[in-house]
Design an enzyme around this catalytic site. Structure first.
Site, short mmCIF file in Angstrom:
data_model
loop_
_atom_site.label_atom_id
_atom_site.label_comp_id
_atom_site.label_asym_id
_atom_site.label_seq_id
_atom_site.Cartn_x
_atom_site.Cartn_y
_atom_site.Cartn_z
N GLU A 278 -2.94 -4.60 -2.77
CA GLU A 278 -3.49 -5.82 -3.89
C GLU A 278 -3.56 -5.16 -5.33
OE1 GLU A 278 -4.70 -4.72 -0.83
OE2 GLU A 278 -5.88 -6.57 -0.10
N GLU B 214 0.35 5.33 0.42
CA GLU B 214 -0.50 6.39 1.13
C GLU B 214 -0.29 7.59 0.41
OE1 GLU B 214 -1.00 5.68 5.34
OE2 GLU B 214 -2.02 3.91 4.91
N ASN C 126 1.06 -1.26 -0.03
CA ASN C 126 -0.17 0.06 -0.11
C ASN C 126 0.92 1.23 0.14
OD1 ASN C 126 0.65 -0.79 2.68
ND2 ASN C 126 -1.05 0.24 3.50
N CYS D 24 -10.27 -4.96 0.11
CA CYS D 24 -11.51 -3.73 0.36
C CYS D 24 -12.34 -4.16 -0.76
CB CYS D 24 -10.94 -2.43 0.28
SG CYS D 24 -10.19 -1.80 -1.08
N CYS E 253 -4.20 0.57 -2.62
CA CYS E 253 -3.98 -0.56 -1.75
C CYS E 253 -2.90 -1.59 -2.50
CB CYS E 253 -5.11 -1.69 -1.78
SG CYS E 253 -6.50 -0.67 -0.63
N CYS F 226 -10.53 -3.03 -4.23
CA CYS F 226 -9.87 -4.14 -4.78
C CYS F 226 -10.52 -5.32 -5.34
CB CYS F 226 -8.64 -4.54 -3.60
SG CYS F 226 -7.50 -3.26 -3.28
#
Ligand code: THU
Length: 128
Positions: free
Chosen positions: A55, A44, A42, A85, A53, A88
């Site tokens: 993934e 940010e 991830n 999430c 993210c 994703c």
């Protein structure tokens, strides 16, 4: 490659997560049908919604290299079991509704579920 090994790769990858805001590290390891592995973390952003993210990072790396066929993705985090999430789930569904999703708080408590169980009746655009 077995799923425990794939999870270990995800767990190692999470050390590169860029997480100054949540301090929640996530690593992903994406196994292609051909046996290649792409990692992701991830990343940010001060504008929180710009965060990506782990993934999706792994998928974007793989797709950018021409990969299209995926077998499994393992996800590890610094805070226990992390399930993908909603964004994703939909992102992965585009390419591989049946991909195995491997999660768990550690390598001895892994769960494997097909993406279709995590996102029943996901959206696909029929283009033909
Ligand atoms: N995050 C992921 O990278 N993958 C998940 O499966 C869940 C959430 C990230 C996004 C954000 O950087 C942090 O975890 C906290 O939400």
């Amino acid at each position: 490659m077995d799923y425990k090994e794939l999870y270990r790769i995800a767990d190692k990858a999470k050390e590169n997560a860029y997480v100054p805001y949540s301090h929640f590290q996530v690593g992903a390891a994406l196994l292609t049908e051909g046996g290649a592995v792409y990692t992701g973390v991830n990343v940010e952003n001060a504008s929180y919604g710009a965060t990506i993210c782990a993934e999706r990072t792994a998928f974007v790396k793989a797709i950018s290299e021409g990969e299209r066929n995926f077998h499994a993705i393992a996800i590890a985090s610094s805070g226990g079991e992390a399930l993908p999430c909603g964004i994703c789930r939909q992102f992965m569904y585009e390419f591989c509704p049946q991909i195995d999703v491997i999660t768990g708080k550690d390598e001895n408590s892994l769960r494997t579920q097909p993406l279709s169980a995590l996102l029943p009746e996901g959206f696909r655009l029929e283009t033909e």
